[in-house]
Design a protein around this motif. Structure first.
Motif, short mmCIF file in Angstrom:
data_model
loop_
_atom_site.label_atom_id
_atom_site.label_comp_id
_atom_site.label_asym_id
_atom_site.label_seq_id
_atom_site.Cartn_x
_atom_site.Cartn_y
_atom_site.Cartn_z
N GLY A 171 40.24 40.86 39.64
CA GLY A 171 39.31 40.86 40.78
C GLY A 171 39.90 41.50 42.02
O GLY A 171 40.49 42.59 41.97
N SER A 172 39.78 40.80 43.14
CA SER A 172 40.21 41.34 44.43
C SER A 172 41.69 41.72 44.45
O SER A 172 42.10 42.57 45.23
N TRP A 173 42.48 41.06 43.60
CA TRP A 173 43.92 41.34 43.62
C TRP A 173 44.20 42.80 43.30
O TRP A 173 45.21 43.36 43.71
N THR A 208 52.04 37.46 49.11
CA THR A 208 50.97 36.46 49.03
C THR A 208 51.24 35.33 50.02
O THR A 208 52.38 35.11 50.44
N ILE A 209 50.17 34.61 50.34
CA ILE A 209 50.33 33.43 51.20
C ILE A 209 50.85 32.28 50.33
O ILE A 209 51.72 31.52 50.73
N SER A 210 50.30 32.18 49.12
CA SER A 210 50.68 31.08 48.22
C SER A 210 51.99 31.39 47.50
O SER A 210 52.36 32.56 47.33
N LEU A 211 52.63 30.34 47.02
CA LEU A 211 53.76 30.52 46.11
C LEU A 211 53.23 31.05 44.79
O LEU A 211 52.09 30.74 44.41
N VAL A 263 29.29 47.59 36.59
CA VAL A 263 28.73 47.07 37.84
C VAL A 263 27.38 46.45 37.53
O VAL A 263 26.51 47.11 36.94
N VAL A 264 27.22 45.20 37.89
CA VAL A 264 25.92 44.54 37.71
C VAL A 264 25.03 44.95 38.88
O VAL A 264 25.41 44.82 40.04
N THR A 265 23.87 45.51 38.54
CA THR A 265 23.00 46.02 39.60
C THR A 265 21.76 45.15 39.81
O THR A 265 21.11 45.24 40.84
N TYR A 296 34.80 39.28 49.03
CA TYR A 296 35.51 40.32 49.78
C TYR A 296 34.93 41.72 49.64
O TYR A 296 35.57 42.69 50.02
N ASP A 297 33.71 41.84 49.07
CA ASP A 297 33.20 43.19 48.82
C ASP A 297 32.59 43.88 50.03
O ASP A 297 32.42 45.09 50.04
N ARG A 298 32.21 43.10 51.06
CA ARG A 298 31.56 43.68 52.24
C ARG A 298 32.35 43.31 53.49
O ARG A 298 32.12 42.24 54.07
N PHE A 349 41.19 29.59 47.23
CA PHE A 349 42.52 29.87 46.71
C PHE A 349 42.49 29.81 45.19
O PHE A 349 41.77 29.00 44.60
N VAL A 350 43.33 30.64 44.58
CA VAL A 350 43.32 30.75 43.12
C VAL A 350 43.52 29.38 42.46
O VAL A 350 42.88 29.06 41.46
N ARG A 351 44.38 28.54 43.04
CA ARG A 351 44.68 27.26 42.37
C ARG A 351 43.45 26.37 42.23
O ARG A 351 43.45 25.44 41.42
C1 LIG Z 1 44.07 39.61 51.75
C2 LIG Z 1 43.88 38.42 50.83
C3 LIG Z 1 44.98 37.64 50.51
C4 LIG Z 1 44.83 36.54 49.67
N1 LIG Z 1 45.92 35.77 49.39
C5 LIG Z 1 45.79 34.70 48.58
C6 LIG Z 1 46.92 33.89 48.25
O1 LIG Z 1 48.04 34.11 48.68
N2 LIG Z 1 46.73 32.84 47.41
C7 LIG Z 1 45.51 32.54 46.87
O2 LIG Z 1 45.42 31.59 46.11
N3 LIG Z 1 44.43 33.29 47.17
C8 LIG Z 1 44.54 34.34 48.02
N4 LIG Z 1 43.44 35.10 48.33
C9 LIG Z 1 42.13 34.69 47.76
C10 LIG Z 1 42.01 35.17 46.33
O3 LIG Z 1 41.97 36.55 46.33
C11 LIG Z 1 40.80 34.60 45.66
O4 LIG Z 1 40.84 33.21 45.73
C12 LIG Z 1 40.80 34.98 44.19
O5 LIG Z 1 40.82 36.37 44.08
C13 LIG Z 1 39.68 34.39 43.39
O6 LIG Z 1 38.53 34.95 43.79
P1 LIG Z 1 37.25 35.14 42.89
O7 LIG Z 1 37.51 35.08 41.45
O8 LIG Z 1 36.25 34.20 43.43
O9 LIG Z 1 36.80 36.62 43.23
P2 LIG Z 1 37.58 37.96 43.41
O10 LIG Z 1 39.02 37.90 43.09
O11 LIG Z 1 37.19 38.47 44.75
O12 LIG Z 1 36.94 38.87 42.27
C14 LIG Z 1 35.59 39.23 42.26
C15 LIG Z 1 35.43 40.56 41.55
O13 LIG Z 1 34.06 40.77 41.24
C16 LIG Z 1 33.76 42.13 41.49
N5 LIG Z 1 32.32 42.30 41.71
C17 LIG Z 1 31.61 41.98 42.82
N6 LIG Z 1 30.30 42.33 42.65
C18 LIG Z 1 30.20 42.87 41.41
C19 LIG Z 1 29.11 43.44 40.67
N7 LIG Z 1 27.88 43.50 41.18
N8 LIG Z 1 29.36 43.92 39.44
C20 LIG Z 1 30.61 43.85 38.92
N9 LIG Z 1 31.69 43.33 39.57
C21 LIG Z 1 31.48 42.86 40.80
C22 LIG Z 1 34.55 42.42 42.75
O14 LIG Z 1 34.67 43.80 42.97
C23 LIG Z 1 35.88 41.73 42.42
O15 LIG Z 1 36.70 42.58 41.68
C24 LIG Z 1 43.55 36.22 49.14
C25 LIG Z 1 42.46 37.02 49.44
C26 LIG Z 1 42.61 38.11 50.29
C27 LIG Z 1 41.40 38.97 50.60
#
Ligand SMILES: Cc1cc2nc3c(=O)[nH]c(=O)nc-3n(C[C@H](O)[C@H](O)[C@H](O)COP(=O)(O)OP(=O)(O)OC[C@H]3O[C@@H](n4cnc5c(N)ncnc54)[C@H](O)[C@@H]3O)c2cc1C
Length: 411
Positions: A61-63, A72-75, A129-131, A173-175, A377-379
């Motif tokens: 995902g966002s990582w 990272t902020i977390s361990l 991409v889900v539309t 984090y997409d917008r 947070f991931v945990r």
């Molecule tokens: C700068 C930053 C630092 C961070 N540091 C930490 C940390 O130290 N420790 C921690 O635990 N957490 C941290 N986080 C938070 C962490 O990133 C999230 O908790 C974690 O990624 C889980 O998020 P998620 O699975 O909900 O979604 P995400 O990881 O955001 O993944 C969602 C994915 O879905 C995709 N997506 C969105 N819309 C669509 C669509 N229509 N079709 C297909 N794909 C789509 C997105 O592009 C993205 O790749 C941080 C976040 C940021 C922004």
């Protein structure tokens, strides 16, 4: 009864299953203890639920979309997935200690390796991409999207799925939040650290450039200041709070673990005496961004009255939060949040879910986990995954049992 058991548990999630799971998986982690988990993982192939994971990029995902150099902020052990020690995959480079922070790049690699090592690739359709998502009759959902063709020139392939259980895990984090002032889409206004790094690589920014204007006072803005300092770029740093404000996020972080953020906080409070290429602009607002790299600001003038003035910059990087992008849902997801009449928003309006299943209260068969459901947070993401899987598994088992009973009656 279950709620009674959860009394007294504390953590950075408002979701009870996430909180309970975290307390069992990382007992007393917030007190600084590195205790063994109270959970034991066992694979039950008979419990397998047929599923597919759709996502724009590689697993993680966002990582996968953040600047890999940031720590990272977390361990790292707080961000592990079940059954794979962060140290064991070995591909992340230093530090590999589970009790220290990791680089974003190594966590991104850990997550994609996890899918390979656990042999989950068959369930992943990356580059999709889900539309559009539509409810159908019979409590089903129609999911439409496109799969990006890997090869240049090849056509993207449309796809459709019909399912009775759809899990949203599309994150927050997409917008990126825009500055919402005239000129906020000028090409030199950017909203991500990766873009700043790209501009440095392309020699659009250097130590001889006009200052980079960093806007924001959170950890991402601090990351941008650290990156500017690393590249020797001059920085002007505008934020709304006063420099002595007690509410800065940096104050919540222990100084021995987060020295770089405390350094930035110090620069913000002393105005920049400790680093001559940095100048802080507390209590400042951006008023207008002009095409010729000039920015009009408003800050506290002499004698307490606000004053406007213009500065020349090489780039503006605004890191002031981000929102989920739920354009693919009916009404773009309005109605799913805790505040029904407002769009789903990170932190202020997460999707409202049933506490023990993570099913959206307003849409049966639709589930939301992770940051969309307020687990930032991931945990805490694991709790949501456990809750919805258990719920779906139970529903499927109930269906099978009632089909078997019908057959038995027919016989
Ligand atoms: C700068 C930053 C630092 C961070 N540091 C930490 C940390 O130290 N420790 C921690 O635990 N957490 C941290 N986080 C938070 C962490 O990133 C999230 O908790 C974690 O990624 C889980 O998020 P998620 O699975 O909900 O979604 P995400 O990881 O955001 O993944 C969602 C994915 O879905 C995709 N997506 C969105 N819309 C669509 C669509 N229509 N079709 C297909 N794909 C789509 C997105 O592009 C993205 O790749 C941080 C976040 C940021 C922004």
């Amino acid at each position: 009864m279950k709620l009674m058991m959860l009394q007294g548990l504390e953590g950075r999630s408002n979701n009870v299953v996430s909180l309970l799971f975290d307390c069992l998986n990382l007992p007393c982690a917030d007190l600084g203890l590195d205790s063994d988990p109270l959970l034991h993982w066992q694979y039950h192939p008979d419990k397998y639920v047929d599923h597919v994971v759709l996502g724009k990029g590689p697993p993680g995902g966002s990582w996968q979309a953040m600047d890999g150099n940031v720590l990272t902020i977390s361990l790292s052990r707080w961000m592990e997935l079940p059954g794979m020690d962060y140290r064991s995959f070995g591909g992340g480079g230093p530090p590999t200690c589970r009790n220290s922070r990791a680089s974003v790049a190594s966590m991104a690699k850990y997550y994609s390796e996890y899918v390979k090592l656990k042999r989950l690739q068959e369930n992943f359709r990356c580059g999709t991409v889900v539309t559009d998502v539509k409810p159908l009759a019979n409590d089903q959902w129609l999911v439409t999207g496109v799969e990006h063709a890997g090869d240049e020139g090849a056509l993207d392939m449309p796809f459709h799925y019909v399912t009775s259980h759809l899990v949203l895990a599309t994150g927050n984090y997409d917008r990126p939040n825009k500055l919402k002032v005239p000129g906020d889409s000028e090409p030199y206004v950017i909203y991500s650290l990766l873009e700043l790094e790209r501009m440095v690589k392309q020699n659009k920014l250097s130590e001889h450039s006009d200052p980079v204007l960093v806007v924001g006072a959170g950890l991402s803005a601090a990351d941008a200041i650290i990156a500017c300092r690393f590249h020797g770029l001059p920085v002007l740093h505008a934020f709304r709070r006063s420099s002595g404000d007690p509410g800065f996020v940096f104050r919540q972080l222990p100084e021995n673990m987060y020295p770089e953020y405390h350094k930035v906080h110090q620069m913000m409070t002393d105005g920049g005496n400790s680093y001559k290429k940095y100048k802080s602009l507390p209590e400042h607002k951006i008023i207008e961004i002009m095409p010729d790299y000039k920015v009009r600001l408003m800050g506290p003038g002499d004698g307490g009255s606000a004053a406007c003035y213009v500065i020349k910059v090489s780039a503006v990087i605004a890191l002031i939060g981000a929102q989920p992008d739920l354009y693919f849902l009916p009404q773009s997801g309005v109605g799913l949040g805790v505040k029904k009449d407002l769009p789903v928003a990170s932190r202020s309006n997460p999707i409202e879910v049933e506490p023990f299943s993570y099913e959206c209260t307003e849409a049966p068969g639709l589930y939301a986990i992770g940051s969309l459901a307020g687990d930032n947070f991931v945990r805490f993401v694991h709790g949501g995954a456990l809750a919805f899987t258990s719920h779906i598994h139970k529903q499927l088992s109930d269906c099978e049992a009632s089909a078997a009973a019908d057959e038995a009656v027919e016989v």
